[in-house]
Design a protein around this motif. Structure first.
Motif, PDB file in Angstrom:
ATOM      1  N   SER A  65       0.822  -1.210   0.000  1.00 12.71           N
ATOM      2  CA  SER A  65       0.000   0.000   0.000  1.00 12.71           C
ATOM      3  C   SER A  65       0.856   1.260   0.000  1.00 12.71           C
ATOM      4  O   SER A  65       0.584   2.216  -0.742  1.00 12.71           O
ATOM      5  N   VAL A  66       1.899   1.287   0.830  1.00  7.78           N
ATOM      6  CA  VAL A  66       2.767   2.468   0.883  1.00  7.78           C
ATOM      7  C   VAL A  66       3.495   2.650  -0.445  1.00  7.78           C
ATOM      8  O   VAL A  66       3.623   3.773  -0.956  1.00  7.78           O
ATOM      9  N   THR A  67       3.951   1.552  -1.026  1.00 15.25           N
ATOM     10  CA  THR A  67       4.627   1.629  -2.322  1.00 15.25           C
ATOM     11  C   THR A  67       3.684   2.149  -3.401  1.00 15.25           C
ATOM     12  O   THR A  67       4.063   2.986  -4.231  1.00 15.25           O
ATOM     13  N   LYS A  71       4.119   5.514  -5.643  1.00 18.84           N
ATOM     14  CA  LYS A  71       4.301   5.353  -7.083  1.00 18.84           C
ATOM     15  C   LYS A  71       3.195   6.042  -7.883  1.00 18.84           C
ATOM     16  O   LYS A  71       3.441   6.588  -8.968  1.00 18.84           O
ATOM     17  N   LYS A  72       1.979   6.029  -7.360  1.00 24.84           N
ATOM     18  CA  LYS A  72       0.833   6.541  -8.113  1.00 24.84           C
ATOM     19  C   LYS A  72       0.489   8.001  -7.806  1.00 24.84           C
ATOM     20  O   LYS A  72      -0.519   8.515  -8.288  1.00 24.84           O
ATOM     21  N   GLY A  73       1.299   8.650  -6.980  1.00 24.98           N
ATOM     22  CA  GLY A  73       1.041  10.048  -6.676  1.00 24.98           C
ATOM     23  C   GLY A  73      -0.191  10.283  -5.822  1.00 24.98           C
ATOM     24  O   GLY A  73      -0.816  11.346  -5.896  1.00 24.98           O
ATOM     25  N   PRO A  86       9.448   9.487  -2.046  1.00 23.69           N
ATOM     26  CA  PRO A  86      10.579   8.711  -2.563  1.00 23.69           C
ATOM     27  C   PRO A  86      10.180   7.265  -2.821  1.00 23.69           C
ATOM     28  O   PRO A  86       9.286   6.732  -2.152  1.00 23.69           O
ATOM     29  N   PRO A  87      10.838   6.604  -3.760  1.00 22.60           N
ATOM     30  CA  PRO A  87      10.493   5.208  -4.068  1.00 22.60           C
ATOM     31  C   PRO A  87      10.776   4.246  -2.919  1.00 22.60           C
ATOM     32  O   PRO A  87      10.204   3.157  -2.874  1.00 22.60           O
ATOM     33  N   ASP A  88      11.656   4.648  -1.991  1.00 24.47           N
ATOM     34  CA  ASP A  88      11.978   3.771  -0.858  1.00 24.47           C
ATOM     35  C   ASP A  88      11.174   4.129   0.391  1.00 24.47           C
ATOM     36  O   ASP A  88      11.578   3.813   1.515  1.00 24.47           O
ATOM     37  N   LEU A  89      10.018   4.749   0.214  1.00 28.10           N
ATOM     38  CA  LEU A  89       9.230   5.194   1.364  1.00 28.10           C
ATOM     39  C   LEU A  89       8.839   4.033   2.269  1.00 28.10           C
ATOM     40  O   LEU A  89       8.848   4.158   3.499  1.00 28.10           O
ATOM     41  N   ALA A  90       8.498   2.897   1.691  1.00 25.41           N
ATOM     42  CA  ALA A  90       8.129   1.734   2.508  1.00 25.41           C
ATOM     43  C   ALA A  90       9.309   1.270   3.358  1.00 25.41           C
ATOM     44  O   ALA A  90       9.137   0.871   4.518  1.00 25.41           O
ATOM     45  N   ASP A  91      10.520   1.334   2.803  1.00 23.08           N
ATOM     46  CA  ASP A  91      11.711   0.976   3.578  1.00 23.08           C
ATOM     47  C   ASP A  91      11.911   1.950   4.737  1.00 23.08           C
ATOM     48  O   ASP A  91      12.324   1.549   5.832  1.00 23.08           O
TER      49      ASP A  91
END
Length: 221
Positions: A65-67, A71-73, A86-91
């Protein structure tokens, strides 16, 4: 068998604190979500304690869900403003949850809600006082199997978490060589469990090779 964390029965107060997941549109309890706010630099910032100022944007507490939100704005859509993610938000969320859990263990030890060491933890499990068993990922397999077998037979069975190394646990608790730890049942354990459940959406609670050593990892509050 993979460890799972039981979902708590919501109280009336908890049930009233519901938010809409910006990814699925589903209305959920706050405990099942991650709150984000827009930071000064226009970035989506995780607010795990749900205290930062600003309009909250809520996402289900799981990696997918976070990814998807990043990714989808979807943060920008929810905020009705330009918000970058950022693309690593889930991390980032996973790392922050780990920090919160370790901090919670340190607070619990100072409050007397935690016990460590094979004998003390075994006693807490046998007496039904252990809400959670925290096992170091780099501890000896023999000791782990013995104490997890004890946990499997206990009633009620403690939840099991195996995501931290002995050095991480030792630093958090101010001790050396922390392998076996028990979080004693009580309000503090229930609060800590909320972050355990959220972490489970981002990372397994047990290493892959432990899952051949099945243990009931559910703890009803």
């Amino acid at each position: 068998m993979e460890t799972s964390a039981a979902r708590p029965h919501p109280t009336l107060a908890a049930a009233s604190r519901e938010r809409r997941d910006i990814v699925s549109g589903e209305v959920m309890e706050e405990a099942r979500l991650i709150r984000f706010v827009t930071g000064p630099d226009g970035q989506a910032v995780p607010d795990l304690a749900r205290k930062l100022p600003g309009r909250g944007m809520w996402v289900a507490a799981d990696r997918a869900s976070v990814t998807a939100a990043a990714k989808k704005g979807l943060f920008a859509r929810a905020a009705k403003a330009k918000v970058a993610a950022p693309p690593d938000l889930a991390d980032q969320v996973e790392a922050l949850l780990r920090v919160r859990l370790l901090s919670g263990l340190g607070l619990a030890r100072r409050a007397g809600d935690l016990t460590s060491g094979f004998e003390k933890v075994s006693s807490a499990i046998s007496s039904g006082k252990a809400a959670w068993l925290i096992e170091a990922t780099d501890g000896a397999a023999d000791g782990r199997r013995k104490i997890m077998a004890l946990a499997r037979k206990a009633s009620p069975a403690p939840g099991v978490v195996g995501v931290f190394g002995a050095a991480e646990l030792g630093l958090a608790l101010g001790l050396e060589n922390v392998i076996h730890t028990a979080f004693l049942a009580g309000r503090a354990a229930e609060r800590w469990a909320e972050d355990v459940r959220r972490l489970a959406g981002f990372s397994p609670l047990l290493p892959e090779d432990w899952r051949e050593e099945p243990v009931e990892a559910k703890r009803e509050p």
